[in-house]
Design an enzyme around this catalytic site. Sequence first.
Site, PDB file in Angstrom:
ATOM      1  N   ARG A 128       0.788  -1.162   0.154  1.00 58.29           N
ATOM      2  CA  ARG A 128       0.071  -0.135   0.017  1.00 58.29           C
ATOM      3  C   ARG A 128       0.779   1.255   0.001  1.00 58.29           C
ATOM      4  O   ARG A 128       1.790   1.286   0.513  1.00 58.29           O
ATOM      5  CB  ARG A 128      -1.015  -0.143   1.306  1.00 58.29           C
ATOM      6  CG  ARG A 128      -2.071  -1.075   0.929  1.00 58.29           C
ATOM      7  CD  ARG A 128      -2.962  -1.252   2.283  1.00 58.29           C
ATOM      8  NE  ARG A 128      -4.064  -2.086   2.083  1.00 58.29           N
ATOM      9  CZ  ARG A 128      -3.808  -3.309   2.329  1.00 58.29           C
ATOM     10  NH1 ARG A 128      -2.503  -4.114   2.416  1.00 58.29           N
ATOM     11  NH2 ARG A 128      -4.827  -4.315   2.014  1.00 58.29           N
TER      12      ARG A 128
ATOM     13  N   HIS B 237      -0.879  -2.393  -4.733  1.00 55.97           N
ATOM     14  CA  HIS B 237      -0.443  -3.365  -5.703  1.00 55.97           C
ATOM     15  C   HIS B 237      -0.166  -2.653  -7.043  1.00 55.97           C
ATOM     16  O   HIS B 237      -0.382  -3.322  -8.187  1.00 55.97           O
ATOM     17  CB  HIS B 237      -1.147  -4.596  -5.943  1.00 55.97           C
ATOM     18  CG  HIS B 237      -1.083  -5.653  -4.782  1.00 55.97           C
ATOM     19  ND1 HIS B 237       0.021  -5.608  -3.887  1.00 55.97           N
ATOM     20  CD2 HIS B 237      -1.943  -6.334  -4.130  1.00 55.97           C
ATOM     21  CE1 HIS B 237      -0.227  -6.345  -2.945  1.00 55.97           C
ATOM     22  NE2 HIS B 237      -1.404  -6.894  -2.881  1.00 55.97           N
TER      23      HIS B 237
ATOM     24  N   HIS C 264       2.455 -12.466  -5.573  1.00 55.78           N
ATOM     25  CA  HIS C 264       1.361 -12.699  -4.853  1.00 55.78           C
ATOM     26  C   HIS C 264       0.802 -13.971  -5.077  1.00 55.78           C
ATOM     27  O   HIS C 264      -0.178 -14.057  -5.517  1.00 55.78           O
ATOM     28  CB  HIS C 264       0.161 -11.457  -5.050  1.00 55.78           C
ATOM     29  CG  HIS C 264      -0.674 -11.292  -3.888  1.00 55.78           C
ATOM     30  ND1 HIS C 264      -1.509 -12.008  -3.585  1.00 55.78           N
ATOM     31  CD2 HIS C 264      -0.549 -10.282  -3.049  1.00 55.78           C
ATOM     32  CE1 HIS C 264      -2.290 -11.563  -2.605  1.00 55.78           C
ATOM     33  NE2 HIS C 264      -1.650 -10.591  -1.945  1.00 55.78           N
TER      34      HIS C 264
ATOM     35  N   TYR D 155      -0.637 -17.484  -3.614  1.00 59.09           N
ATOM     36  CA  TYR D 155      -1.222 -18.338  -2.567  1.00 59.09           C
ATOM     37  C   TYR D 155      -1.039 -19.696  -2.692  1.00 59.09           C
ATOM     38  O   TYR D 155      -1.163 -20.341  -3.463  1.00 59.09           O
ATOM     39  CB  TYR D 155      -3.197 -18.236  -2.695  1.00 59.09           C
ATOM     40  CG  TYR D 155      -3.670 -16.818  -2.315  1.00 59.09           C
ATOM     41  CD1 TYR D 155      -4.517 -16.569  -1.347  1.00 59.09           C
ATOM     42  CD2 TYR D 155      -3.479 -15.814  -3.607  1.00 59.09           C
ATOM     43  CE1 TYR D 155      -5.013 -15.461  -1.208  1.00 59.09           C
ATOM     44  CE2 TYR D 155      -4.148 -14.529  -3.443  1.00 59.09           C
ATOM     45  CZ  TYR D 155      -5.042 -14.443  -2.222  1.00 59.09           C
ATOM     46  OH  TYR D 155      -5.656 -13.371  -2.063  1.00 59.09           O
TER      47      TYR D 155
ATOM     48  N   ASP E 109      -2.230 -10.493   8.240  1.00 53.99           N
ATOM     49  CA  ASP E 109      -1.867  -9.569   7.102  1.00 53.99           C
ATOM     50  C   ASP E 109      -0.752  -8.606   7.849  1.00 53.99           C
ATOM     51  O   ASP E 109      -0.900  -7.503   7.940  1.00 53.99           O
ATOM     52  CB  ASP E 109      -3.099  -8.825   6.807  1.00 53.99           C
ATOM     53  CG  ASP E 109      -3.089  -8.501   5.122  1.00 53.99           C
ATOM     54  OD1 ASP E 109      -1.792  -8.556   4.795  1.00 53.99           O
ATOM     55  OD2 ASP E 109      -3.861  -8.221   4.386  1.00 53.99           O
TER      56      ASP E 109
ATOM     57  N   GLN F 144       5.503  -9.842   3.911  1.00 54.54           N
ATOM     58  CA  GLN F 144       3.965  -9.817   4.287  1.00 54.54           C
ATOM     59  C   GLN F 144       3.589 -11.155   4.458  1.00 54.54           C
ATOM     60  O   GLN F 144       3.549 -12.008   3.379  1.00 54.54           O
ATOM     61  CB  GLN F 144       3.200  -9.220   3.277  1.00 54.54           C
ATOM     62  CG  GLN F 144       1.960  -8.587   3.912  1.00 54.54           C
ATOM     63  CD  GLN F 144       1.750  -7.305   4.696  1.00 54.54           C
ATOM     64  OE1 GLN F 144       2.829  -6.531   4.599  1.00 54.54           O
ATOM     65  NE2 GLN F 144       0.586  -6.795   5.034  1.00 54.54           N
TER      66      GLN F 144
ATOM     67  N   GLU G  75       4.855 -12.798   1.032  1.00 56.85           N
ATOM     68  CA  GLU G  75       4.865 -11.686   0.086  1.00 56.85           C
ATOM     69  C   GLU G  75       6.498 -11.174   0.506  1.00 56.85           C
ATOM     70  O   GLU G  75       6.529 -10.196   1.336  1.00 56.85           O
ATOM     71  CB  GLU G  75       3.843 -10.702   0.087  1.00 56.85           C
ATOM     72  CG  GLU G  75       2.645 -11.532  -0.139  1.00 56.85           C
ATOM     73  CD  GLU G  75       1.590 -10.670   0.188  1.00 56.85           C
ATOM     74  OE1 GLU G  75       1.446  -9.662  -0.046  1.00 56.85           O
ATOM     75  OE2 GLU G  75       0.343 -11.146   0.419  1.00 56.85           O
TER      76      GLU G  75
END
Length: 361
Positions: free
Chosen positions: A91, A116, A192, A194, A264, A299, A327
């Site tokens: 961010r 992002h 990013h 998952y 997060d 992250q 991340e």
Amino acid sequence: MARAPAFLALMCLVVSSLAGGAEAKNNVSVYMLKRGNFSVKMTNWGATIMSIVVPNSKGHLADVVLGKDTLNEYFNDGCYFGPLTGRVGQRIARGRFVLDGKVYHTYVNDGRNTIHGGRRGFSKVVWTVKEYVAGGSSPYITLFYRSFDGEEGFPGDLDVYATYQLTGPYALSIRTNATAVNRATPVNLLQHLYLNLGGEGSGDVLGHKLRLAASRYTPLDDELLPSSGRVAPVAGTSYDFRSPTPIGARVRRVSGGRGLVGYDTNYVIDGEGMRKFAAVWDDASGRGVELWANQPAMQLYTGNGLNDTVRGKGGKVYGRYGGFCLETQGYPDAVNHPEFPSQTLRPGQVYKHDMLYKFYF
């Protein structure tokens, strides 16, 4: 990358309506890297990893990456399943920063903030395939993107390369570099991805055991911004993963921002240079992964916003905590925090961000 469940579903729709188009459909393909029974499938749309298939100790194969089945679904995905995000991942507060005395405004796409890279970040563009070797002992693909001056509000042209390579029997290397062509600019690329070591769509990851090489973290506010600028010790908190700990052991004690529950969280990784950031093990499937990288921070995101409304591969519905993201990155919102290590790249300077995923069983 969490947001309130209803807001997440809405954002998926809003972002998808702004992405795609004729250029995407005409110039995007799927590419496979394969070495034995280990394979990685990806696309040059957003430099996105679509699948990683890896065996367990019994030789049973599973795709451990959450995502979609078709390219059209990736065009319409606003949930960041597997892309390389930028020009600045994470961010930027209020979509605003000051660089060399000039105020810049980036596209606001996360409440009051930029996330992002904005509406048309690096995850929503077509990358050029420079080299592609599908098989052999070390298959790889190299992608290129020229980000233009003013794109999403960022200054200067930026040349970006990303190479994805199978460098070992079950090792995926990601090497990225970016060169500021003519103006200073912030750069913080972020993969990013998952993961669910039990296989995508197999349930939650709360039983996965996680170890992080992080004795400190940056506390985030309800908008997931490091507004205080503090770096705090993890000792004695629910953020401490210095010893292997199930992800779910304390997950309901931490805030994922905007009323969500879960991690997060930005961690400051101990040491410097290429080093082990994290190790994750799943007892149920007998799979594990180590993540190595050369950035200062990472992250941890536990899929708090996957709320049984997001459909994935084969029509599976991804529920909350259905995957985790590791991340690797610079400090979030560093461009607005001079107390953090700088993410500003000067003309002619080269940013380098290397990652290595080592799967084991």
